[in-house]
Design an enzyme around this catalytic site. Structure first.
Site, PDB file in Angstrom:
ATOM      1  N   GLU A  24       0.834  -1.199   0.000  1.00  0.00           N
ATOM      2  CA  GLU A  24       0.000   0.000   0.000  1.00  0.00           C
ATOM      3  C   GLU A  24       0.873   1.255   0.000  1.00  0.00           C
ATOM      4  OE1 GLU A  24      -4.049  -0.910   2.306  1.00  0.00           O
ATOM      5  OE2 GLU A  24      -2.260  -1.313   3.520  1.00  0.00           O
ATOM      6  N   TYR A  56     -16.988  25.256   0.310  1.00  0.00           N
ATOM      7  CA  TYR A  56     -16.682  23.837   0.156  1.00  0.00           C
ATOM      8  C   TYR A  56     -15.575  23.595  -0.849  1.00  0.00           C
ATOM      9  CZ  TYR A  56     -20.686  24.405  -3.061  1.00  0.00           C
ATOM     10  OH  TYR A  56     -21.578  24.864  -3.998  1.00  0.00           O
ATOM     11  N   GLU A  76      -8.517   5.406  10.571  1.00  0.00           N
ATOM     12  CA  GLU A  76      -8.965   6.198  11.715  1.00  0.00           C
ATOM     13  C   GLU A  76      -8.089   7.439  11.916  1.00  0.00           C
ATOM     14  OE1 GLU A  76     -10.110   1.869  12.560  1.00  0.00           O
ATOM     15  OE2 GLU A  76      -8.490   2.925  11.560  1.00  0.00           O
ATOM     16  N   LYS A 102     -11.797   2.494   1.409  1.00  0.00           N
ATOM     17  CA  LYS A 102     -10.844   1.944   0.437  1.00  0.00           C
ATOM     18  C   LYS A 102     -11.681   1.106  -0.533  1.00  0.00           C
ATOM     19  CE  LYS A 102      -6.821   1.134   3.414  1.00  0.00           C
ATOM     20  NZ  LYS A 102      -5.867   0.096   3.835  1.00  0.00           N
TER      21      LYS A 102
END
Length: 124
Positions: A24, A56, A76, A102
């Site tokens: 990853e 935004y 997290e 993911k």
């Protein structure tokens, strides 16, 4: 009449190098982020001025920058960093919900995605 409410930013797609596994870090992957920002919208509703609300476009730029600035092993931790950056940039935000997915995790299963949903309140 109350115009407090939420600003939604949905399906923000960012390529980054987060994750626990070495592949990853080396190869990277797509992440999809949904945000719900709790904001008092009364001033913006009355004035019709961007300065009275959360921009935004700027929020997306901040999230993209923070999310890619360093490597996180855990979703997290990345979600927390996103929430803290939004609180710092936009004092009117009282709460942030971050859903981070993911779409193609490196696990041997057929599934749509894996992810976390975390909620943060200012001052917690």
């Amino acid at each position: 009449m109350s115009e407090t409410g939420q600003i939604l930013i949905e399906q923000l797609d960012i390529y980054a190098y987060h994750g626990f596994f070495s592949e990853e870090e080396r190869l990277g992957q797509r992440f999809v982020i949904d945000l719900v920002l709790d904001v008092d919208l009364r001033a913006a509703a009355a004035s019709d001025r961007l300065a009275d609300t959360v921009d935004y476009g700027r929020a997306v730029a901040i999230v993209s920058e923070v999310f890619t600035a360093r490597r996180y092993q855990l979703l997290e931790s990345a979600a927390r960093a996103v929430a803290l950056a939004l609180f710092e940039a936009f004092p009117p935000i009282t709460a942030v919900a971050v859903t981070l997915r993911k779409p193609a995790p490196p696990i041997p299963a057929t599934l749509g995605s894996v992810g976390v949903k975390l909620s943060f309140r200012r001052g917690d």
